[in-house]
Write a protein that holds these residues in place. Structure first.
Motif, short mmCIF file in Angstrom:
data_model
loop_
_atom_site.label_atom_id
_atom_site.label_comp_id
_atom_site.label_asym_id
_atom_site.label_seq_id
_atom_site.Cartn_x
_atom_site.Cartn_y
_atom_site.Cartn_z
N UNK A 193 18.63 -26.04 12.33
CA UNK A 193 17.66 -26.50 13.33
C UNK A 193 17.85 -25.74 14.64
N UNK A 194 19.10 -25.55 15.06
CA UNK A 194 19.37 -24.79 16.28
C UNK A 194 18.89 -23.36 16.17
N UNK A 195 19.08 -22.75 15.02
CA UNK A 195 18.61 -21.38 14.80
C UNK A 195 17.09 -21.33 14.86
N UNK A 196 16.44 -22.33 14.30
CA UNK A 196 14.98 -22.38 14.32
C UNK A 196 14.45 -22.48 15.76
N UNK A 197 15.08 -23.34 16.57
CA UNK A 197 14.67 -23.48 17.97
C UNK A 197 14.91 -22.17 18.73
N UNK A 198 16.06 -21.55 18.50
CA UNK A 198 16.37 -20.29 19.17
C UNK A 198 15.38 -19.21 18.75
#
Length: 71
Positions: free
Chosen positions: A53-58
């Motif tokens: 999820x963090x990678x997707x937001x980034x």
């Protein structure tokens, strides 16, 4: 003779009961180990999901920056 036969059968049954008790205890320990491993796997999956999820937001943020720079 009959008493001796009954006694032998009783001794065999008692030994078998002891073996069964040992096997049940081993199975209980194995079940606890499996449960612990499953909890660790679930925790790992949650961490992986959060990281994804963090990678997707980034990635979305980076895409937005790239679009702004392209203007």
């Amino acid at each position: 003779m009959r008493f001796s036969s009954i006694k032998n059968a009783s001794e065999i049954t008692a030994a078998s009961s002891g073996d069964i008790t040992t096997i049940i205890q081993q199975q209980a320990i194995a079940s606890e180990q499996i449960l612990t491993t499953l909890k660790q796997i679930a925790s790992g999956v949650q961490l992986f999901s959060g990281a994804t999820e963090n990678i997707s937001v980034a990635s979305q943020n980076l895409q937005g920056i790239a679009e702004e720079l392209a203007k």
